[in-house]
Design a protein around this motif. Structure first.
Motif, mmCIF file in Angstrom:
data_model
loop_
_atom_site.group_PDB
_atom_site.id
_atom_site.type_symbol
_atom_site.label_atom_id
_atom_site.label_comp_id
_atom_site.label_asym_id
_atom_site.label_seq_id
_atom_site.Cartn_x
_atom_site.Cartn_y
_atom_site.Cartn_z
ATOM 1 N N UNK A 96 4.572 13.270 -9.368
ATOM 2 C CA UNK A 96 4.220 12.219 -8.415
ATOM 3 C C UNK A 96 4.441 12.670 -6.971
ATOM 4 N N UNK A 97 5.380 13.576 -6.745
ATOM 5 C CA UNK A 97 5.631 14.082 -5.392
ATOM 6 C C UNK A 97 4.425 14.824 -4.834
ATOM 7 N N UNK A 98 3.611 15.406 -5.688
ATOM 8 C CA UNK A 98 2.399 16.101 -5.263
ATOM 9 C C UNK A 98 1.289 15.118 -4.886
ATOM 10 N N UNK A 99 1.359 13.903 -5.394
ATOM 11 C CA UNK A 99 0.328 12.888 -5.171
ATOM 12 C C UNK A 99 0.608 12.092 -3.901
ATOM 13 N N UNK A 100 1.868 11.766 -3.657
ATOM 14 C CA UNK A 100 2.251 10.922 -2.523
ATOM 15 C C UNK A 100 2.304 11.720 -1.225
ATOM 16 N N UNK A 101 1.806 11.119 -0.148
ATOM 17 C CA UNK A 101 1.951 11.744 1.167
ATOM 18 C C UNK A 101 3.327 11.448 1.754
ATOM 19 N N UNK A 102 3.841 10.272 1.480
ATOM 20 C CA UNK A 102 5.160 9.883 1.966
ATOM 21 C C UNK A 102 5.781 8.917 0.966
ATOM 22 N N UNK A 103 7.092 8.914 0.880
ATOM 23 C CA UNK A 103 7.792 8.038 -0.058
ATOM 24 C C UNK A 103 8.129 6.710 0.613
ATOM 25 N N UNK A 104 7.117 6.051 1.121
ATOM 26 C CA UNK A 104 7.295 4.753 1.768
ATOM 27 C C UNK A 104 6.284 3.768 1.209
ATOM 28 N N UNK A 105 6.706 2.518 1.124
ATOM 29 C CA UNK A 105 5.805 1.439 0.719
ATOM 30 C C UNK A 105 5.418 0.712 2.000
ATOM 31 N N UNK A 106 4.129 0.574 2.214
ATOM 32 C CA UNK A 106 3.612 -0.016 3.444
ATOM 33 C C UNK A 106 2.992 -1.377 3.184
ATOM 34 N N UNK A 107 2.899 -2.157 4.243
ATOM 35 C CA UNK A 107 2.080 -3.363 4.246
ATOM 36 C C UNK A 107 0.686 -2.970 4.711
ATOM 37 N N UNK A 108 0.626 -2.048 5.687
ATOM 38 C CA UNK A 108 -0.640 -1.539 6.191
ATOM 39 C C UNK A 108 -0.450 -0.061 6.549
ATOM 40 N N UNK A 109 -1.047 0.813 5.741
ATOM 41 C CA UNK A 109 -0.886 2.249 5.958
ATOM 42 C C UNK A 109 -1.507 2.688 7.268
ATOM 43 N N UNK A 110 -2.711 2.215 7.564
ATOM 44 C CA UNK A 110 -3.415 2.685 8.756
ATOM 45 C C UNK A 110 -2.687 2.322 10.049
ATOM 46 N N UNK A 150 0.841 -1.190 0.000
ATOM 47 C CA UNK A 150 0.000 0.000 0.000
ATOM 48 C C UNK A 150 0.882 1.248 0.000
ATOM 49 N N UNK A 151 0.376 2.300 -0.628
ATOM 50 C CA UNK A 151 1.039 3.596 -0.561
ATOM 51 C C UNK A 151 0.002 4.637 -0.154
ATOM 52 N N UNK A 152 0.441 5.674 0.542
ATOM 53 C CA UNK A 152 -0.448 6.726 1.030
ATOM 54 C C UNK A 152 -0.387 7.909 0.076
ATOM 55 N N UNK A 153 -1.550 8.287 -0.455
ATOM 56 C CA UNK A 153 -1.646 9.394 -1.402
ATOM 57 C C UNK A 153 -2.713 10.369 -0.935
ATOM 58 N N UNK A 154 -2.725 11.558 -1.557
ATOM 59 C CA UNK A 154 -3.786 12.526 -1.302
ATOM 60 C C UNK A 154 -4.995 12.153 -2.156
ATOM 61 N N UNK A 159 -3.979 12.287 -11.051
ATOM 62 C CA UNK A 159 -2.858 11.484 -11.559
ATOM 63 C C UNK A 159 -3.358 10.439 -12.554
ATOM 64 N N UNK A 160 -4.441 9.766 -12.202
ATOM 65 C CA UNK A 160 -4.965 8.710 -13.077
ATOM 66 C C UNK A 160 -5.536 9.262 -14.376
ATOM 67 N N UNK A 161 -6.061 10.486 -14.341
ATOM 68 C CA UNK A 161 -6.612 11.085 -15.558
ATOM 69 C C UNK A 161 -5.540 11.797 -16.379
ATOM 70 N N UNK A 162 -4.341 11.954 -15.825
ATOM 71 C CA UNK A 162 -3.241 12.565 -16.558
ATOM 72 C C UNK A 162 -3.105 14.060 -16.322
ATOM 73 N N UNK A 163 -3.951 14.632 -15.491
ATOM 74 C CA UNK A 163 -3.880 16.066 -15.203
ATOM 75 C C UNK A 163 -2.667 16.372 -14.330
ATOM 76 N N UNK A 164 -2.467 15.584 -13.283
ATOM 77 C CA UNK A 164 -1.340 15.768 -12.363
ATOM 78 C C UNK A 164 -0.129 15.038 -12.924
ATOM 79 N N UNK A 165 1.005 15.748 -13.069
ATOM 80 C CA UNK A 165 2.214 15.160 -13.664
ATOM 81 C C UNK A 165 3.298 14.857 -12.628
#
Length: 89
Positions: free
Chosen positions: A47-61, A28-32, A39-45
């Protein structure tokens, strides 16, 4: 009476959990929330603006970061930034 707030604790607000399954494991990754759609529609280019943190989680919560061994077996590397950029394409 004062309230103690830990300085090493990151509060994730307005979070959208993006899940990816690779090599039989779920990551899991944490995003805004509002940026994921852009991001999915291609408007946001950026990725740093999309991610809350640069970590890969097993369980974000729960804040459980993925183990190095699991990342290497699933993605071939343990560099989390490289994994995030690779998976987002």
């Amino acid at each position: 009476m004062s309230i103690f707030t830990p300085t090493n604790q990151i509060r994730l607000t307005n979070v959208a959990v993006v899940r990816m399954k690779r090599a039989g494991k779920r990551f899991e990754i944490a995003c805004y929330k509002n940026k994921v759609v852009g991001w999915r529609s291609g408007v946001e280019k950026d990725l740093d603006e999309v991610l809350q943190t640069h970590s890969v989680f097993v369980n974000v919560s729960k804040g459980q970061v993925a183990k190095k061994e699991d990342l290497i077996s699933a993605f071939g590397t343990d560099d989390q930034t490289e994994i995030l950029y690779f998976e987002s394409k």
